[in-house]
Design an enzyme around this catalytic site. Sequence first.
Site, mmCIF file in Angstrom:
data_model
loop_
_atom_site.group_PDB
_atom_site.id
_atom_site.type_symbol
_atom_site.label_atom_id
_atom_site.label_comp_id
_atom_site.label_asym_id
_atom_site.label_seq_id
_atom_site.Cartn_x
_atom_site.Cartn_y
_atom_site.Cartn_z
ATOM 1 N N ARG A 17 0.856 -1.187 0.000
ATOM 2 C CA ARG A 17 0.000 0.000 0.000
ATOM 3 C C ARG A 17 0.894 1.239 0.000
ATOM 4 O O ARG A 17 1.738 1.390 0.891
ATOM 5 C CB ARG A 17 -0.913 -0.023 1.228
ATOM 6 C CG ARG A 17 -1.736 1.206 1.375
ATOM 7 C CD ARG A 17 -2.783 1.153 2.479
ATOM 8 N NE ARG A 17 -3.386 2.453 2.518
ATOM 9 C CZ ARG A 17 -3.244 3.341 3.497
ATOM 10 N NH1 ARG A 17 -2.565 3.032 4.587
ATOM 11 N NH2 ARG A 17 -3.789 4.527 3.406
ATOM 12 N N HIS A 53 -2.573 11.059 0.810
ATOM 13 C CA HIS A 53 -2.071 10.794 2.165
ATOM 14 C C HIS A 53 -1.375 12.072 2.638
ATOM 15 O O HIS A 53 -0.179 12.091 2.899
ATOM 16 C CB HIS A 53 -1.142 9.581 2.161
ATOM 17 C CG HIS A 53 -0.893 8.983 3.522
ATOM 18 N ND1 HIS A 53 -1.069 7.638 3.801
ATOM 19 C CD2 HIS A 53 -0.479 9.525 4.681
ATOM 20 C CE1 HIS A 53 -0.754 7.391 5.060
ATOM 21 N NE2 HIS A 53 -0.393 8.531 5.622
ATOM 22 N N GLU A 72 -7.229 8.524 6.189
ATOM 23 C CA GLU A 72 -7.495 9.110 7.509
ATOM 24 C C GLU A 72 -7.954 10.564 7.454
ATOM 25 O O GLU A 72 -7.290 11.457 7.989
ATOM 26 C CB GLU A 72 -6.237 9.019 8.386
ATOM 27 C CG GLU A 72 -5.751 7.611 8.626
ATOM 28 C CD GLU A 72 -4.550 7.565 9.572
ATOM 29 O OE1 GLU A 72 -4.068 8.630 9.999
ATOM 30 O OE2 GLU A 72 -4.107 6.452 9.903
ATOM 31 N N ASN A 96 -7.291 1.746 9.696
ATOM 32 C CA ASN A 96 -5.995 1.924 10.340
ATOM 33 C C ASN A 96 -6.254 1.867 11.834
ATOM 34 O O ASN A 96 -6.983 2.704 12.374
ATOM 35 C CB ASN A 96 -5.378 3.267 9.965
ATOM 36 C CG ASN A 96 -5.058 3.347 8.475
ATOM 37 O OD1 ASN A 96 -5.177 2.363 7.744
ATOM 38 N ND2 ASN A 96 -4.642 4.520 8.031
ATOM 39 N N TYR A 112 -4.523 1.526 15.704
ATOM 40 C CA TYR A 112 -3.320 1.571 16.547
ATOM 41 C C TYR A 112 -3.631 1.345 18.015
ATOM 42 O O TYR A 112 -2.891 0.668 18.714
ATOM 43 C CB TYR A 112 -2.591 2.913 16.373
ATOM 44 C CG TYR A 112 -1.947 3.009 15.011
ATOM 45 C CD1 TYR A 112 -0.675 2.518 14.793
ATOM 46 C CD2 TYR A 112 -2.641 3.548 13.925
ATOM 47 C CE1 TYR A 112 -0.085 2.561 13.540
ATOM 48 C CE2 TYR A 112 -2.058 3.601 12.663
ATOM 49 C CZ TYR A 112 -0.779 3.096 12.476
ATOM 50 O OH TYR A 112 -0.203 3.129 11.231
ATOM 51 N N GLU A 124 -3.500 -0.206 7.981
ATOM 52 C CA GLU A 124 -2.327 0.147 8.785
ATOM 53 C C GLU A 124 -2.482 -0.457 10.170
ATOM 54 O O GLU A 124 -3.553 -0.373 10.773
ATOM 55 C CB GLU A 124 -2.185 1.667 8.982
ATOM 56 C CG GLU A 124 -1.722 2.423 7.776
ATOM 57 C CD GLU A 124 -1.573 3.920 8.056
ATOM 58 O OE1 GLU A 124 -1.322 4.314 9.219
ATOM 59 O OE2 GLU A 124 -1.720 4.687 7.092
HETATM 60 O O1 IFM Z 1 2.568 7.596 10.143
HETATM 61 C C1 IFM Z 1 1.192 7.611 10.289
HETATM 62 C C2 IFM Z 1 0.495 7.477 8.953
HETATM 63 O O2 IFM Z 1 0.896 8.466 8.073
HETATM 64 C C3 IFM Z 1 -0.992 7.566 9.125
HETATM 65 N N1 IFM Z 1 -1.442 6.642 10.126
HETATM 66 C C4 IFM Z 1 -0.775 6.600 11.381
HETATM 67 C C5 IFM Z 1 0.727 6.479 11.173
HETATM 68 C C6 IFM Z 1 1.449 6.450 12.537
HETATM 69 O O3 IFM Z 1 1.197 7.622 13.235
#
Ligand code: IFM
Length: 450
Positions: free
Chosen positions: A77, A121, A167, A294, A296, A354
Amino acid sequence: MAPNQFPDDFIWGAATASYQIEGAVREDGRGESIWDRFSHTPGKVTNGDTGDVAADHYHRMSEDVALMRALELNGYRFSVAWSRILPQGDGPVNEAGLDFYDRLVDELLAAEITPFLTLYHWDLPQALQDRFGGWLSRQMVDMFARYADVVSRRLGDRVRYWATFNEPRIFIWLGYIEGTHAPGLADWTGGAQAAHHVMLAHGAAFRTLRQNLGADAQLGIVYALSPIETVSDDPEILARQRLLDARTNCWFLDPVLRGEYPPELLDAPQWANLQTEPGDLALIRTPVDFVGINYYSRTLLAPDSAGKGDLHDSAPNPGAEYTAMGWEVYPQGLYTTLRRVHERYAVPALYVTENGAAFDDVLEPDGRVRDPRRSAYLRAHFKAAQRAIADGVPLKGYFVWSLLDNFEWAHGYEKRFGITYVDYPTGARTLKDSARFYQSVIRANAVPEE
Ligand code: IFM
């Protein structure tokens, strides 16, 4: 399917983004982007870091594809830098910029790696910021649709997976509401309006892509999602939970997938002056083929949590593990998120576009980077994904963030998210232990026992 196996056609990939890895910001006709301007503004990025060289991917693209092949990835990606294609945002096309992505796509396909392309992005051409105020202007809708048209005409014969935006919540929040990211604006009302234009641009580009690419193309959008959880059922916290869930998760999902904004948003004063036109929501609502998630960490609300309804509204969880970004390691939240998106929106396919973690990695004298915490992080999240699949979620692939250490926006190069270590002074790449772990997962198409 054995319990620890993933589906046969599962995509195992890694993700990157143009400004974070490419460098070569003044080469082959590329125009200035808002991140060039922002990172060169004193005080905006840790250590004054810029993306001028980054991981030097622009010059090392073949080496990086070889790295992906060595890892046995079957998906990659990446994002296209708008200012390489249309240096002024609109106007003449820069063929040399298109050539770079053309070569990248050809090399990926030769390595049997499926390209997943993201159009935006975050690196908007600075010319569009200067002329229109960037996403504050409705004129951006046509600009973005044209950019989608140019890129899809050139690469559409070989790229099947297209995402419009990465995002939107994050770049609107940090760039337009809080001002800690490019373009550095800090105004809620403007942010809400800019977000609406981003949604319209998604809708317009989606139609362009469908027209150019036909029914076989897989079209989607990528969201940063985070479940909002609470330490108690105190009414104040529950109200905050509803508002923050609307701002974090539903703000950009609901209009695209349900044709409406969440009522909690529209009731908030920041939306009172939102300028819309008849037909806007019909344009925004799009039958996407996939949603990229994405993930985290979760967001944990407590009476004393810091931000009180903003992006940073998360309380510490004593005893939990945290990454170098200060984000709680919480794999269960990936499961919850996948289930929720599936149940609320019933999209045909989901991808984890992500997932990964920053740690303070060290290249040791023996040439190894021992990053057991990243491998453990990935293992736990892969298992959460697997549980979601077993429970019926149509998860089709997983992209680790990131293939390479890279420019982590306002944190510069201080935060390392890669499964490949980049020695910035030389550009040399070293696969971290976590990359080897990931390779073992890909080979087995399963999470190996510990
Ligand atoms: O680095 C970023 C990415 O550009 C977008 N998503 C989160 C990642 C980590 O912060």
